[in-house]
Enzyme design. Structure first.
Site, PDB file in Angstrom:
ATOM      1  N   LYS A 120       0.826  -1.199   0.000  1.00 56.86           N
ATOM      2  CA  LYS A 120       0.000   0.000   0.000  1.00 56.86           C
ATOM      3  C   LYS A 120       0.867   1.258   0.000  1.00 56.86           C
ATOM      4  O   LYS A 120       0.661   2.177  -0.797  1.00 56.86           O
ATOM      5  CB  LYS A 120      -0.926   0.006   1.224  1.00 56.86           C
ATOM      6  CG  LYS A 120      -1.687   1.305   1.406  1.00 56.86           C
ATOM      7  CD  LYS A 120      -2.418   1.325   2.740  1.00 56.86           C
ATOM      8  CE  LYS A 120      -2.882   2.723   3.092  1.00 56.86           C
ATOM      9  NZ  LYS A 120      -3.475   2.820   4.429  1.00 56.86           N
ATOM     10  N   ASP A 138      -6.871   1.284   0.807  1.00 53.97           N
ATOM     11  CA  ASP A 138      -6.988   1.610   2.232  1.00 53.97           C
ATOM     12  C   ASP A 138      -8.370   1.180   2.700  1.00 53.97           C
ATOM     13  O   ASP A 138      -9.106   0.504   1.973  1.00 53.97           O
ATOM     14  CB  ASP A 138      -6.717   3.103   2.476  1.00 53.97           C
ATOM     15  CG  ASP A 138      -7.839   3.989   1.940  1.00 53.97           C
ATOM     16  OD1 ASP A 138      -8.717   3.489   1.203  1.00 53.97           O
ATOM     17  OD2 ASP A 138      -7.834   5.180   2.257  1.00 53.97           O
TER      18      ASP A 138
END
Length: 210
Positions: A120, A138
């Site tokens: 991420k 997210d």
């Protein structure tokens, strides 16, 4: 891309614009990298408060690399998991200097080799610094992508690959930005405002939560 997906993206563009923006304050690539490491399980607003002083105190990558871990912990103690984050930030800064000449690398493989940097975080850097098409999963992107029916997965990596299949590459970064905004204002986790949502007629979830 289906007509439904195209319409969802059109409405997102129309509502939120097509300008790339990052919610974490930074002046360069290594500052953004550190800010993203700090942002894990923490709000961007809190990170921006902490980095306002942090980036003044440590105004170079070398200062982060040479920082004392206990002192760094105190500098970021208002952020969750500050023990691990302090250690990872220092180790990350050192590796950037020793192995990458002080430059934040571009590839996913090199980025994820850095301490404290997962997929991420790497994709945030690739998208915001290098404008490399990337999907950042997210909590907002995970929740809303499931509600929209773009994925049924729970694992962020599997969600990332699902989104890469259904979304056009030129919207990967914009989708992240738009969905974060939507998730903070309308499609919230606890009480989604479905009656106010401009995507309600296209949402697979309807009034149900995922």
């Amino acid at each position: 891309m289906t007509k439904r997906t195209a319409e969802i993206l059109r409405r997102l563009d129309e509502t939120y614009g097509t300008e790339y923006r990052c919610y974490l304050n930074h002046d360069n690539a290594w500052q953004l990298l550190i800010a993203v490491i700090l942002s894990a399980q923490c709000t961007d607003a809190r990170v921006n408060i902490v980095t306002a002083d942090l980036f003044k105190k440590y105004d170079s990558l070398e200062k982060f690399a040479n920082a004392n871990v206990e002192e760094m912990e105190q500098d970021i103690h208002s952020i969750g998991f500050y023990h691990n984050k302090a250690r990872n930030i220092i180790l990350c800064a050192r590796k950037l200097i020793t192995e990458f000449g002080g430059e934040v690398p571009r590839s996913l493989e090199e980025l994820t080799s850095l301490p404290g940097v997962g997929r991420k975080t790497a994709n945030v850097i690739r998208g915001n610094i290098y404008n490399e098409p990337s999907v950042v999963v997210d909590t907002h992107v995970k929740r809303i992508s499931r509600r929209l029916g773009f994925t049924k997965e729970e694992d962020p990596v599997k969600i990332e690959y699902d989104l890469m299949k259904v979304l056009p590459e030129d919207h990967w970064i914009l989708y992240n930005i738009h969905i974060i905004t939507l998730g903070r204002t309308i499609c919230t986790a606890r009480a989604p405002k479905c009656s106010e949502c401009f995507l309600s007629d296209l949402c697979k979830a309807g009034d149900k939560t995922c």
